[in-house]
Design an enzyme around this catalytic site. Sequence first.
Site, short mmCIF file in Angstrom:
data_model
loop_
_atom_site.label_atom_id
_atom_site.label_comp_id
_atom_site.label_asym_id
_atom_site.label_seq_id
_atom_site.Cartn_x
_atom_site.Cartn_y
_atom_site.Cartn_z
N CYS A 363 0.83 -1.21 0.00
CA CYS A 363 0.00 0.00 0.00
C CYS A 363 0.86 1.26 0.00
CB CYS A 363 -0.96 0.01 1.19
SG CYS A 363 -2.21 -1.27 1.15
N ALA A 364 1.97 1.19 -0.73
CA ALA A 364 2.88 2.34 -0.85
C ALA A 364 3.42 2.36 -2.29
CB ALA A 364 4.01 2.23 0.15
#
Length: 439
Positions: A363-364
Amino acid sequence: MTAVVDQACVALARVSGDDLRVPLVQGGTTTYANFDYAASAPALAQATDRVQQLLPFYASVHRGAGYASRISTECYEAARGTLTRFLDAADDQVVVFTRNTTDSLNLLAGCVPGDTVVLDIEHHANFLPWNRHGRRVVPAADTVEETIRRLIAGLCTKPVALLAVTGASNVTGEVLPLERLATIAHQCGARILVDAAQLAPHRRISLRDTGIDYLACSGHKLYAPFGAGVLVGRRDWLDAAEPYLAGGGAVRQVSATHTDWAPAPQRHEAGSPNVLGAAALAAACDALSAIDSESLASHERLLAERLRAGLSAIPGVDLLRIWSDSPDTVGIVAFSVDGFAPGEVAAYLSAEHGIGVRDGRFCAHPLLARLGLDGALRASIGLGTCSADVDRLVGAIVTLVESGPAWNYASTDGLWNPTPETRPFSTTDSGAGGAPCVI
């Protein structure tokens, strides 16, 4: 040194699943080695005990006269006080219970009266919500010092309401100098929000001493996976904003034509709250507060150094870093293995060695793109991690690099699995067409 680390592992705290045995694809079982704390940490015994104690008294809070309701209300509000002390909140800061860090940041995004500055290294939870009032993205540099200079320029170019930064990167574990950033933000007329999802489980944080205005964190990363999180911060923005949810509990008076909203924290806690989650989170914070902070940091540092040294010595293994001058790093190690997809390595570690790691982009996505990667592996350390776990992980990667996997693996829709898969996963009995129950 190994004996000292292992003793520390036992002495710090007891987490659920520390004696869990998992099946191996080649047959037999082994003790599970959990290196996925950064995603969700197992529950501390104190958290599960608190839930069990409260369950017989579980009832609706705040407006019930019954004894169980009074007990539940007392526990819920006592949990708010525990979080206030655990994070050393200032007098003008309030604790709002939420579902998790993402929920907390989305709540605050609706309260910010202006633009927000963020770095391009953030978890999506601290990147996406700020679009509501205007988001300015500052690209991180190769050093912390140059990154700070870029943040200063971004904050001072024109008026900004908020600087939103990670406390510790969820990909590499690198920590920013938060007290310094708070001072800079205030000098530029802004406030600072810290996404402490990864920092709070590893380091003690004082909002009062650091000057942090707002902080968000999740219970499921703080050894209380019962669905609660918190937003702690200055009252004025929270009191002035529209309620996060409109409903019962967030009001003082309602008529057919007018609503008088309650102040924070009740203003943003409409509906029946997660009493058990809040109580579990408070219990976990009490347990962490009882651990000497130096012992906690030493336990983590020794294991992380052991893991980094072991992985660095393996040909074809590269460790990920954002900055060359990081002042501190929590127990998160991200790496890649040349010639193997991250998902294949993660599947191999699980299937053949009983080791759990995380793979993907965490999630980056902007950060992984900056690092030139489509994905990586992440091993994260927690209270239940021991030196033997670290050695197992390093040894398994050595075996992979030198000999390859002993089983076949295939990717379907991006998910890697052993073929054939021999381990049971279903929690239903085999009569329903699934694998035998393993619970």
